[in-house]
Design a protein around this motif. Structure first.
Motif, mmCIF file in Angstrom:
data_model
loop_
_atom_site.group_PDB
_atom_site.id
_atom_site.type_symbol
_atom_site.label_atom_id
_atom_site.label_comp_id
_atom_site.label_asym_id
_atom_site.label_seq_id
_atom_site.Cartn_x
_atom_site.Cartn_y
_atom_site.Cartn_z
ATOM 1 N N GLU A 157 28.759 46.038 28.670
ATOM 2 C CA GLU A 157 30.105 45.865 28.122
ATOM 3 C C GLU A 157 30.460 44.372 28.123
ATOM 4 O O GLU A 157 31.243 43.890 28.951
ATOM 5 C CB GLU A 157 31.109 46.664 28.951
ATOM 6 N N LEU A 158 29.894 43.645 27.172
ATOM 7 C CA LEU A 158 30.023 42.194 27.197
ATOM 8 C C LEU A 158 31.449 41.728 26.925
ATOM 9 O O LEU A 158 31.932 40.786 27.571
ATOM 10 C CB LEU A 158 29.073 41.557 26.186
ATOM 11 N N ALA A 159 32.126 42.343 25.968
ATOM 12 C CA ALA A 159 33.494 41.925 25.660
ATOM 13 C C ALA A 159 34.403 42.143 26.860
ATOM 14 O O ALA A 159 35.233 41.285 27.205
ATOM 15 C CB ALA A 159 34.025 42.670 24.445
ATOM 16 N N ALA A 160 34.268 43.281 27.508
ATOM 17 C CA ALA A 160 35.087 43.559 28.680
ATOM 18 C C ALA A 160 34.724 42.635 29.834
ATOM 19 O O ALA A 160 35.607 42.181 30.581
ATOM 20 C CB ALA A 160 34.911 45.021 29.105
ATOM 21 N N VAL A 187 31.699 35.633 24.298
ATOM 22 C CA VAL A 187 31.428 37.021 24.677
ATOM 23 C C VAL A 187 29.929 37.286 24.716
ATOM 24 O O VAL A 187 29.405 37.871 25.670
ATOM 25 C CB VAL A 187 32.129 37.979 23.701
ATOM 26 N N ALA A 188 29.218 36.843 23.688
ATOM 27 C CA ALA A 188 27.790 37.143 23.580
ATOM 28 C C ALA A 188 26.981 36.594 24.739
ATOM 29 O O ALA A 188 25.973 37.193 25.149
ATOM 30 C CB ALA A 188 27.246 36.613 22.255
ATOM 31 N N GLN A 189 27.399 35.443 25.284
ATOM 32 C CA GLN A 189 26.631 34.838 26.372
ATOM 33 C C GLN A 189 27.177 35.223 27.751
ATOM 34 O O GLN A 189 26.815 34.616 28.764
ATOM 35 C CB GLN A 189 26.578 33.325 26.217
ATOM 36 N N ALA A 190 27.996 36.255 27.817
ATOM 37 C CA ALA A 190 28.578 36.693 29.089
ATOM 38 C C ALA A 190 27.537 36.967 30.175
ATOM 39 O O ALA A 190 27.821 36.727 31.360
ATOM 40 C CB ALA A 190 29.461 37.925 28.867
ATOM 41 N N PRO A 191 26.324 37.474 29.852
ATOM 42 C CA PRO A 191 25.347 37.667 30.931
ATOM 43 C C PRO A 191 25.059 36.402 31.739
ATOM 44 O O PRO A 191 24.663 36.481 32.898
ATOM 45 C CB PRO A 191 24.098 38.153 30.184
ATOM 46 N N ALA A 192 25.267 35.224 31.126
ATOM 47 C CA ALA A 192 25.007 33.968 31.842
ATOM 48 C C ALA A 192 26.091 33.642 32.859
ATOM 49 O O ALA A 192 25.906 32.729 33.671
ATOM 50 C CB ALA A 192 24.879 32.819 30.839
ATOM 51 N N TYR A 193 27.207 34.371 32.839
ATOM 52 C CA TYR A 193 28.303 34.050 33.755
ATOM 53 C C TYR A 193 28.078 34.590 35.163
ATOM 54 O O TYR A 193 28.869 34.311 36.067
ATOM 55 C CB TYR A 193 29.633 34.566 33.200
ATOM 56 N N ARG A 194 27.001 35.320 35.348
ATOM 57 C CA ARG A 194 26.666 35.757 36.707
ATOM 58 C C ARG A 194 26.496 34.553 37.631
ATOM 59 O O ARG A 194 26.924 34.581 38.788
ATOM 60 C CB ARG A 194 25.364 36.566 36.715
ATOM 61 N N ALA A 195 25.845 33.523 37.120
ATOM 62 C CA ALA A 195 25.591 32.346 37.958
ATOM 63 C C ALA A 195 26.895 31.696 38.378
ATOM 64 O O ALA A 195 27.054 31.281 39.529
ATOM 65 C CB ALA A 195 24.712 31.345 37.201
#
Length: 272
Positions: A157-160, A187-195
């Motif tokens: 759920e990238l947008a959320a 939104v599309a690069q949200a997986p990178a915000y884990r760091a």
């Protein structure tokens, strides 16, 4: 770590970190080294402010590096982009410019810069621009926020997840962000915000000076027009990190004024 040149903008190159991630970056000038570490969202193509600052510093005698962080812009990544992968990129960039550098962190890039220094990356000093490290954000709250973002990422759920990432920012900041042309990319690069989340949890886990674990010149900077949370965060940095100083610099709402930044970041680096 390997490095190879690439065609395109002046000084554009690639390197591969010891975690196997390709990182694309622009390098300018020669002299004492400054590596910029962006916060969540920005990448080179949508951040002319940082590039202009890097170019300005290069013109007055510095080596500067602006990179696309892991999983953003032209630095592709698959899987979970963890803090360890991000710190490996910072370490590789510092090695690229001669083995030591000042790190200029912007927003959550500040907590990544702090973590890099704490992990032993050869850092000469830290400039932390509007680091979101408010002492009112205790560990339980920050961990809960990070868990919520991660849970949404885990189910795609990238947008959320992107909306959850900025949930505690002022309403006017969130509204403005959503109207920006680059928001779909945000939104599309949200997986990178884990760091970023991992670094902010780490920074909330104790006294910043103790977490840093070393003596290091630190300049915490806020803009003349900013959100109260940023001023409180700068005050926390000064209180907890021995020798750290804070300043107000020309800038508004999380962005610095380029000429003012060139002068102050350059003076900080020369004075080390």
């Amino acid at each position: 770590m390997s490095s190879r040149g690439a065609a395109g903008r002046s000084g554009m190159s690639d390197l591969t970190t010891d975690r196997g991630d390709l990182v694309r970056f622009d390098r300018y000038g020669s002299g004492p080294a400054i590596v910029f570490v962006a916060g969540a969202g920005p990448y080179r193509a949508m951040d002319p402010q940082t590039t202009a600052t890097a170019r300005g510093l290069a013109e007055v005698g510095f080596t500067t590096v602006v990179h696309d962080r892991v999983g953003r812009g032209e630095s592709p990544a698959t899987g979970d982009v963890t803090l360890d992968r991000e710190l490996a990129a910072v370490a590789a960039l510092v090695e690229e410019v001669g083995g030591h550098a000042v790190l200029v962190g912007h927003s959550s890039g500040s907590s990544i810069a702090l973590a890099a220094a704490a992990r032993g990356v050869p850092v000469d000093g830290l400039v932390l621009w509007e680091a979101p490290l408010d002492e009112q954000e205790d560990l339980a709250k920050v961990q809960g926020w990070h868990d919520d973002v991660t849970r949404l990422l885990d189910v795609g759920e990238l947008a959320a997840a992107a909306a959850e990432y900025v949930r505690d920012m002022p309403a006017e900041f969130r509204a403005g962000l959503e109207q920006m042309p680059f928001y779909p990319r945000f939104v599309a690069q949200a997986p990178a915000y884990r760091a970023d989340g991992e670094s902010l949890v780490w920074a909330a886990s104790g006294n910043l000076g103790e977490l840093l674990g070393r003596e290091l010149p630190v300049l915490a900077v806020v803009g003349e027009q900013t959100f109260p949370v940023m001023t409180r965060a700068a005050e926390r940095i000064v209180r907890e990190v021995p020798g750290a100083v804070s300043e107000e610099l020309a800038g508004a709402w999380h962005s610095w004024d380029v000429p003012a930044a060139v002068e102050r970041f350059g003076r900080f680096t020369r004075d080390l």
